[in-house]
Design a protein around this motif. Structure first.
Motif, PDB file in Angstrom:
ATOM      1  N   ILE A 235       5.197  -5.417  15.889  1.00 47.85           N
ATOM      2  CA  ILE A 235       4.435  -4.456  15.090  1.00 47.85           C
ATOM      3  C   ILE A 235       3.115  -4.103  15.778  1.00 47.85           C
ATOM      4  N   VAL A 236       2.439  -5.120  16.312  1.00 45.75           N
ATOM      5  CA  VAL A 236       1.162  -4.883  16.995  1.00 45.75           C
ATOM      6  C   VAL A 236       1.345  -3.944  18.177  1.00 45.75           C
ATOM      7  N   GLU A 237       2.399  -4.192  18.968  1.00 50.64           N
ATOM      8  CA  GLU A 237       2.649  -3.315  20.111  1.00 50.64           C
ATOM      9  C   GLU A 237       2.931  -1.891  19.655  1.00 50.64           C
ATOM     10  N   GLY A 238       3.661  -1.748  18.557  1.00 49.88           N
ATOM     11  CA  GLY A 238       3.951  -0.413  18.046  1.00 49.88           C
ATOM     12  C   GLY A 238       2.698   0.303  17.585  1.00 49.88           C
ATOM     13  N   LEU A 239       1.891  -0.371  16.790  1.00 49.72           N
ATOM     14  CA  LEU A 239       0.657   0.232  16.293  1.00 49.72           C
ATOM     15  C   LEU A 239      -0.336   0.509  17.423  1.00 49.72           C
ATOM     16  N   ARG A 240      -0.274  -0.298  18.466  1.00 51.44           N
ATOM     17  CA  ARG A 240      -1.219  -0.158  19.569  1.00 51.44           C
ATOM     18  C   ARG A 240      -0.868   1.005  20.486  1.00 51.44           C
ATOM     19  N   SER A 241       0.437   1.230  20.722  1.00 50.35           N
ATOM     20  CA  SER A 241       0.788   2.172  21.794  1.00 50.35           C
ATOM     21  C   SER A 241       1.913   3.143  21.472  1.00 50.35           C
ATOM     22  N   ASP A 242       2.592   2.986  20.358  1.00 52.13           N
ATOM     23  CA  ASP A 242       3.729   3.871  20.058  1.00 52.13           C
ATOM     24  C   ASP A 242       3.259   5.000  19.122  1.00 52.13           C
ATOM     25  N   PRO A 243       3.230   6.243  19.602  1.00 49.72           N
ATOM     26  CA  PRO A 243       2.768   7.366  18.767  1.00 49.72           C
ATOM     27  C   PRO A 243       3.582   7.527  17.483  1.00 49.72           C
ATOM     28  N   LYS A 244       4.872   7.226  17.549  1.00 57.05           N
ATOM     29  CA  LYS A 244       5.711   7.359  16.362  1.00 57.05           C
ATOM     30  C   LYS A 244       5.284   6.381  15.277  1.00 57.05           C
ATOM     31  N   VAL A 245       5.029   5.129  15.662  1.00 56.93           N
ATOM     32  CA  VAL A 245       4.591   4.122  14.697  1.00 56.93           C
ATOM     33  C   VAL A 245       3.216   4.490  14.141  1.00 56.93           C
ATOM     34  N   GLN A 246       2.341   4.956  15.016  1.00 53.26           N
ATOM     35  CA  GLN A 246       1.016   5.375  14.562  1.00 53.26           C
ATOM     36  C   GLN A 246       1.117   6.554  13.580  1.00 53.26           C
ATOM     37  N   ARG A 247       2.020   7.481  13.875  1.00 55.17           N
ATOM     38  CA  ARG A 247       2.220   8.624  12.992  1.00 55.17           C
ATOM     39  C   ARG A 247       2.763   8.183  11.632  1.00 55.17           C
ATOM     40  N   ASN A 248       3.662   7.211  11.633  1.00 53.89           N
ATOM     41  CA  ASN A 248       4.205   6.699  10.373  1.00 53.89           C
ATOM     42  C   ASN A 248       3.126   6.031   9.528  1.00 53.89           C
ATOM     43  N   LEU A 249       2.224   5.294  10.192  1.00 53.15           N
ATOM     44  CA  LEU A 249       1.127   4.687   9.447  1.00 53.15           C
ATOM     45  C   LEU A 249       0.231   5.768   8.837  1.00 53.15           C
ATOM     46  N   GLU A 250       0.004   6.812   9.587  1.00 53.60           N
ATOM     47  CA  GLU A 250      -0.809   7.923   9.087  1.00 53.60           C
ATOM     48  C   GLU A 250      -0.140   8.583   7.889  1.00 53.60           C
ATOM     49  N   LEU A 251       1.202   8.752   7.958  1.00 53.33           N
ATOM     50  CA  LEU A 251       1.932   9.319   6.814  1.00 53.33           C
ATOM     51  C   LEU A 251       1.790   8.426   5.594  1.00 53.33           C
ATOM     52  N   SER A 252       1.853   7.105   5.804  1.00 49.70           N
ATOM     53  CA  SER A 252       1.701   6.163   4.689  1.00 49.70           C
ATOM     54  C   SER A 252       0.321   6.286   4.068  1.00 49.70           C
ATOM     55  N   LEU A 253      -0.704   6.414   4.910  1.00 47.52           N
ATOM     56  CA  LEU A 253      -2.060   6.545   4.403  1.00 47.52           C
ATOM     57  C   LEU A 253      -2.242   7.864   3.655  1.00 47.52           C
ATOM     58  N   ASN A 254      -1.635   8.934   4.167  1.00 41.23           N
ATOM     59  CA  ASN A 254      -1.709  10.229   3.469  1.00 41.23           C
ATOM     60  C   ASN A 254      -1.060  10.132   2.087  1.00 41.23           C
ATOM     61  N   ALA A 255       0.091   9.440   2.036  1.00 38.52           N
ATOM     62  CA  ALA A 255       0.822   9.340   0.778  1.00 38.52           C
ATOM     63  C   ALA A 255       0.065   8.530  -0.256  1.00 38.52           C
ATOM     64  N   SER A 256      -0.728   7.558   0.199  1.00 38.65           N
ATOM     65  CA  SER A 256      -1.422   6.679  -0.740  1.00 38.65           C
ATOM     66  C   SER A 256      -2.859   7.090  -0.999  1.00 38.65           C
ATOM     67  N   SER A 257      -3.396   7.980  -0.174  1.00 38.96           N
ATOM     68  CA  SER A 257      -4.835   8.300  -0.295  1.00 38.96           C
ATOM     69  C   SER A 257      -5.102   9.806  -0.266  1.00 38.96           C
ATOM     70  N   ASP A 258      -4.262  10.573  -0.940  1.00 43.93           N
ATOM     71  CA  ASP A 258      -4.539  11.995  -1.166  1.00 43.93           C
ATOM     72  C   ASP A 258      -4.701  12.768   0.147  1.00 43.93           C
ATOM     73  N   ASP A 259      -3.743  12.586   1.057  1.00 42.79           N
ATOM     74  CA  ASP A 259      -3.724  13.308   2.337  1.00 42.79           C
ATOM     75  C   ASP A 259      -5.042  13.178   3.103  1.00 42.79           C
ATOM     76  N   VAL A 260      -5.582  11.952   3.136  1.00 39.92           N
ATOM     77  CA  VAL A 260      -6.885  11.770   3.764  1.00 39.92           C
ATOM     78  C   VAL A 260      -6.862  12.106   5.256  1.00 39.92           C
ATOM     79  N   MET A 261      -5.777  11.762   5.950  1.00 42.80           N
ATOM     80  CA  MET A 261      -5.732  12.006   7.381  1.00 42.80           C
ATOM     81  C   MET A 261      -5.582  13.500   7.688  1.00 42.80           C
ATOM     82  N   LYS A 262      -4.802  14.211   6.860  1.00 39.26           N
ATOM     83  CA  LYS A 262      -4.679  15.662   7.050  1.00 39.26           C
ATOM     84  C   LYS A 262      -6.048  16.320   6.881  1.00 39.26           C
ATOM     85  N   ARG A 263      -6.743  15.973   5.839  1.00 39.21           N
ATOM     86  CA  ARG A 263      -8.047  16.571   5.562  1.00 39.21           C
ATOM     87  C   ARG A 263      -9.072  16.169   6.625  1.00 39.21           C
TER      88      ARG A 263
END
Length: 330
Positions: A235-263
């Motif tokens: 998981i650490v390697e994915g979050l550190r260097s894999d754009p897909k994993v980083q993008r998925n985390l961003e989607l999770s944050l958007n879903a839980s925090s009112d699209d904070v990353m989009k804004r």
């Protein structure tokens, strides 16, 4: 000085004679200081009864040396005995006796004006002395080499032991850090799903599912830590260097925090990718230990970067700046 050397040589003779005819040992002890007593002792020893050729040669030498120490010349019988001793030691050794016998022979020959023969005898004694010295040096060098090798081995094994202990400590420290990150991921990333407004499954949390599955299956067993360590490193390697994993985390944050990353991306289009990634990690609730591991930076560096992000948000004209700051404080 010559008397001291002779005395030392006689001590060596005493040692070498240990376990042999008692009369020879006693004569060797007396010959330097009491040569008359040494002659008296030797008169009580039967040369023909001695057990070996070496004892007979030692008897011949001692009798010649004791005679010379008493009278400072040799009669024919004593010189013949000394010559027998020289020939025996020349062929059989040991080297110390050979040197001593040839030295006495050279002294006697020179004293009776046989200078050529005396010079030959002295040269033989000198050659033996040089060979003894070379052997002593070789022995000393061998001893030094042995000590150096032993010291090197001791240092090597000491260094290996310290290295092994250090590696074990580093491994234990790293494992503890990874387990701390695993707990942080399990609790903080799970909170993203709990904060989702519609309570629907949050996208991009496959890594959390895998991690929680490992906890569920292996918790309370000895296999928990190895399983979790392997999973959290992935998981650490994915979050550190894999754009897909980083993008998925961003989607999770958007879903839980009112699209904070989009804004955020809309409000700060000139931010670098690492700025958005740091904000995403922080807003997701990751600890400073986890973030420093993901970014491969020290904690002071992480604190400084987060502070600078907050100051840039505070200084911006964006109407969402309070919202962005609030997400960082969750």
């Amino acid at each position: 000085m010559k008397r001291l050397v002779a005395h030392c040589l006689l001590v060596l003779l005493l040692v070498s004679c240990g376990g042999k005819e008692p009369g020879l040992r006693k004569a060797a002890a007396l010959v330097e200081e009491h040569p008359d007593s040494a002659l008296y002792v030797l008169d009580g020893v039967s040369r023909s009864a001695l057990a070996s050729g070496r004892e007979q040669a030692e008897y011949d030498y001692l009798s010649a040396y004791a005679f010379y120490r008493n009278y400072y010349f040799l009669d024919d019988a004593s010189e013949a005995a000394l010559e027998r001793a020289c020939l025996y030691f020349e062929g059989h050794g040991p080297a110390v006796e050979r040197m001593r016998a040839w030295e006495l022979m050279g002294t006697v020959q020179t004293a009776t004006n046989r200078y050529g023969s005396g010079l030959v005898s002295f040269r033989k004694a000198e050659a033996v002395a040089l060979s003894i010295e070379r052997a002593r040096v070789r022995t000393g060098m061998s001893a030094l080499l042995l000590v150096a090798v032993l010291a090197t081995l001791v240092l090597y094994f000491w260094a290996r032991r310290n290295q092994t202990q250090r590696l074990l400590l580093e491994t234990r420290t790293e494992n503890e850090r990874m387990m701390s990150i695993a707990e942080d991921l399990r609790s903080k990333v799970a909170a993203l799903g709990a904060r989702s407004a519609d309570k629907k499954p949050v996208p991009g949390l496959d890594m959390l599912d895998r991690l929680c599955e490992q906890y569920y299956v292996f918790e309370g067993t000895s296999n928990l830590q190895p399983r979790i360590l392997g999973e959290v490193r992935s998981i650490v390697e994915g979050l550190r260097s894999d754009p897909k994993v980083q993008r998925n985390l961003e989607l999770s944050l958007n879903a839980s925090s009112d699209d904070v990353m989009k804004r955020l991306r809309t409000a700060f289009p000139r931010w670098k990718d690492e700025d958005f990634l740091l904000y995403c990690f922080t807003a997701s609730g990751f600890s400073s230990t986890t973030i420093s591991t993901l970014l491969e930076k020290d904690k002071p560096y992480v604190y400084n970067r987060i502070y600078r992000l907050k100051e840039r948000i505070k200084a911006s004209p964006s109407p969402d700046r309070d919202f962005f700051l609030a997400c960082l404080e969750k």
